[in-house]
Motif scaffolding. Structure first.
Motif, PDB file in Angstrom:
ATOM      1  N   ASP A 182       7.608  -3.246  -6.837  1.00 20.36           N
ATOM      2  CA  ASP A 182       8.240  -4.399  -6.197  1.00 20.36           C
ATOM      3  C   ASP A 182       9.179  -3.935  -5.089  1.00 20.36           C
ATOM      4  OD1 ASP A 182       6.943  -5.883  -8.109  1.00 20.36           O
ATOM      5  OD2 ASP A 182       8.738  -6.273  -9.320  1.00 20.36           O
ATOM      6  N   ARG A 234      10.816  -9.344  -4.354  1.00 24.51           N
ATOM      7  CA  ARG A 234       9.475  -9.594  -3.838  1.00 24.51           C
ATOM      8  C   ARG A 234       8.512  -8.715  -4.619  1.00 24.51           C
ATOM      9  NH1 ARG A 234      12.078 -13.026  -1.982  1.00 24.51           N
ATOM     10  NH2 ARG A 234      12.105 -13.875   0.133  1.00 24.51           N
ATOM     11  N   GLN A 245       5.084  -4.926  -3.484  1.00 28.96           N
ATOM     12  CA  GLN A 245       5.073  -4.656  -2.042  1.00 28.96           C
ATOM     13  C   GLN A 245       4.768  -3.195  -1.721  1.00 28.96           C
ATOM     14  OE1 GLN A 245       5.189  -7.219   0.065  1.00 28.96           O
ATOM     15  NE2 GLN A 245       5.231  -8.387  -1.843  1.00 28.96           N
ATOM     16  N   LEU A 288       7.028 -10.080   3.239  1.00 24.32           N
ATOM     17  CA  LEU A 288       7.313  -9.678   1.876  1.00 24.32           C
ATOM     18  C   LEU A 288       7.399 -10.890   0.953  1.00 24.32           C
ATOM     19  CD1 LEU A 288       9.984  -6.906   2.390  1.00 24.32           C
ATOM     20  CD2 LEU A 288       7.664  -6.603   1.618  1.00 24.32           C
TER      21      LEU A 288
END
Length: 310
Positions: free
Chosen positions: A67, A218, A221, A310
Motif C-alpha cells: 500500500d 491507498r 500502489q 493513487l
C-alpha cells in the motif's frame, strides 16, 4: 475522520517494527510534539538520547505491505523560541585541501521569532549582527517501518524515508511512503526551523515542535521510493551513496510515475524529464545521501497527482 491529540512519553532512535503508540484510521489527523535532534523538549529538558529521537510509531488501520501511506504535514509550530546549529560546514562538502584550516566544530544558539517569521543567531559576530533568515519549518526525519522487519537508525535514510533532511518537507507537503509492515508504523521528528539544501552544516536550525499531520491510505500502489506533492511541485526522493545512486533511483521512480499517471511510454516521458526536470540535493551530510527529482506543476503534469492516480 478523527483528530487525535497524542503526548509522547518515550521516543525511538530507530525506525522499525516497534509497538504502536496509538492506532489511527485513514483520514484521521494527529496533533503531537517532537523533540529536537539532541533529544530535548520545549522546556530544554533532555527526554531521549541525541540522534533524532522519533515520536511514534502510529499504526494506520488497514495498511498492508504494497500500500501507499500518504502523510500530509498540516502544521508545524515551534514550541520554544530557541534552536541550535553547528559550524563550520561539514568536511564532505569542501575541498579536502581546505580542511586543515577550518576552525573546530562548535554549537551555536539561535532565536526563533514566530511572530516576525525569522530565525537569527543569538550572539552573532559584529559583521553579521543584522543577518536573519526566514522561519520555514520542515521535518528532517520521518517515515514508516522498513521492509523485512528491519530497524534502521534515524541517522540515515532509505526507501522507508528516515533522515532525508529535505527542505520542502514542511507544512502543505503530502508525502506518499511505500508501506512495508502491517499498519505502516509512521514515525516523525528532527524538526528544523530553517535549513538550506543538503544540510551542509550537518544541522538545520534544530528545535522542538508541535506538529499536526493527516494520513490517507491507498491500497496496492507498490511504490519503490517516497513520492511527494506540494502546492507547486511533484517529486520523488531517494537515498544512496555515492551521489549518483539516489539520483538514478529518484529518476527511475519519477519515470514510473509519469508513465502510470500520464499514460506515456519511456520515450515520451523522456521528452518531459529532459526539458523540465529539476534536481535538489536534499542531504549530503548523513550516511546515505538524498536527491529529489522534481517537476513543476503545469499543463503537462496536471494529470499527475498522489490523490488522483493513487
Amino acid at each position: 475522520m478523527t483528530r487525535h491529540h497524542f503526548q509522547p512519553t518515550q521516543y525511538s532512535n530507530v525506525i522499525g517494527t516497534l509497538p504502536a503508540v496509538i492506532e489511527i484510521a485513514s483520514g484521521d489527523s494527529v496533533v503531537t510534539t517532537t523533540l529536537d535532534a539532541a533529544g530535548t523538549d520545549h522546556d530544554g529538558a533532555q527526554k531521549a538520547p541525541r540522534g533524532n529521537p522519533m515520536t511514534g510509531p502510529f499504526f494506520v488501520t488497514g495498511a498492508e505491505p504494497g500500500d501507499a501511506l500518504l502523510v500530509t504535514i498540516e502544521r508545524m509550530t515551534p514550541n520554544r523560541d530557541t534552536g541550535w546549529t553547528y559550524s563550520p560546514l561539514a568536511p564532505g562538502v569542501l575541498d579536502p585541501a581546505t580542511l586543515a584550516d577550518l576552525p573546530k566544530r562548535e554549537r551555536y544558539e539561535w532565536t526563533i521569532d514566530a511572530k516576525a517569521g525569522t530565525v537569527k543567531l543569538l550572539d552573532p559576530s559584529p559583521r553579521i549582527r543584522d543577518w536573519s533568515f526566514p522561519l520555514k519549518p520542515m521535518l528532517g526525519c520521518f517515515g514508516v517501518a522498513p521492509e523485512r522487519g528491519q530497524s534502521i537508525s534515524t541517522a540515515t535514510s532509505g526507501a522507508h524515508g528516515g533522515n532525508m533532511d529535505y527542505r520542502l518537507f514542511g507544512p502543505g507537503a503530502t508525502i506518499a511512503f511505500p508501506v512495508h509492515a502491517p499498519g505502516g508504523l509512521f514515525f516523525l521528528g528532527d524538526g528544523h526551523a530553517c535549513q538550506g539544501d543538503g544540510e551542509i552544516a550537518g544541522t538545520g536550525v534544530e528545535t522542538s515542535f508541535e506538529v499536526e499531520f493527516r494520513v490517507e491510505l491507498r491500497k496496492q500502489q507498490k511504490l519503490l521510493w517516497p513520492r511527494c506533492e506540494t502546492e507547486t511541485d511533484l517529486l520523488v526522493i531517494a537515498a544512496g551513496r555515492p551521489l549518483d545512486q539516489p539520483l538514478q533511483f529518484a529518476t527511475t521512480e519519477m519515470l514510473r510515475w509519469i508513465g502510470e499517471d500520464l499514460g506515456v511510454d519511456a520515450v515520451e516521458a523522456s521528452h518531459l524529464l529532459g526539458q523540465a526536470v529539476r534536481y535538489d540535493v536534499a542531504n549530503v551530510f548523513n550516511p546515505a545521501y538524498c536527491v529529489a527529482c522534481r517537476l513543476e506543476k503545469n499543463e503537462i503534469t496536471r494529470g499527475m497527482s498522489l490523490r488522483g492516480k493513487l
